[in-house]
Design an enzyme around this catalytic site. Sequence first.
Site: not given
Length: 233
Positions: A12, A158, A163, A176
């Site tokens: 990422k 989230d 996720n 995440d």
Amino acid sequence: ALTGRQPTLYLKTSDPRCQGTSYDVEREKDLLLWLQGRLPVPEVLHYEEHAGTKFLLMSAMSGIPAREDHQQQPDPDRLVRHYAEAVRLLRSVSISDCPYPYGLDQRLQELDLLLARQLADVDCKNWETGTPFTDAQSLAAYLRTHKPPEEGGFTHGDLGRENLFVRGGRISGFIDVGRSGVADPWNDIALCVRSLQHTFGGRREPLDLFFNLLEIEPDWDKISYYILLDELF
């Protein structure tokens, strides 16, 4: 995703606009390191900054996303139980030494940054059907003036089918985690409710089971607020 001789790895990146926000992979790196031994999360394999860009290399999570698991076994009770187990696992993390506050004061400060840097999701076409706002500024103003009282707990921030990873019918991990930290657990609960409403077309039975498993009564004011907050993130 990177593949080769080693198992699949994930890279990422974030650019300078993300500095100081939950989109900054440096924050995610710090949280992943803190969460080792506390929750099943990817392992940080490498982190570096170069020419203003930050790079985070992580291990893959075992299992499959809850979305994929549900496609393979579309049993409403199964997905509900996964969400309830996820909320319980998150709430089991002690916040006594957690250095990552992420309550509404922090979220709304971040929202100001996201709006100023044009990182917020300001397109109301992407928002929930029935959201009573048509522009980002009026929604942001509502969020600032209608903050609900907050409880404290460790939250994912989230939480949803993408996720959350499962294996053998149980939670195998979370990915995440850039929005994780100490906040009101109703934030996670609200996002689970939204997902269940999307997945099962507003049927009450999955929601009833979800709250029965958590042994709490739904706080619809908080649920509505946190769904609205997520629109801009």
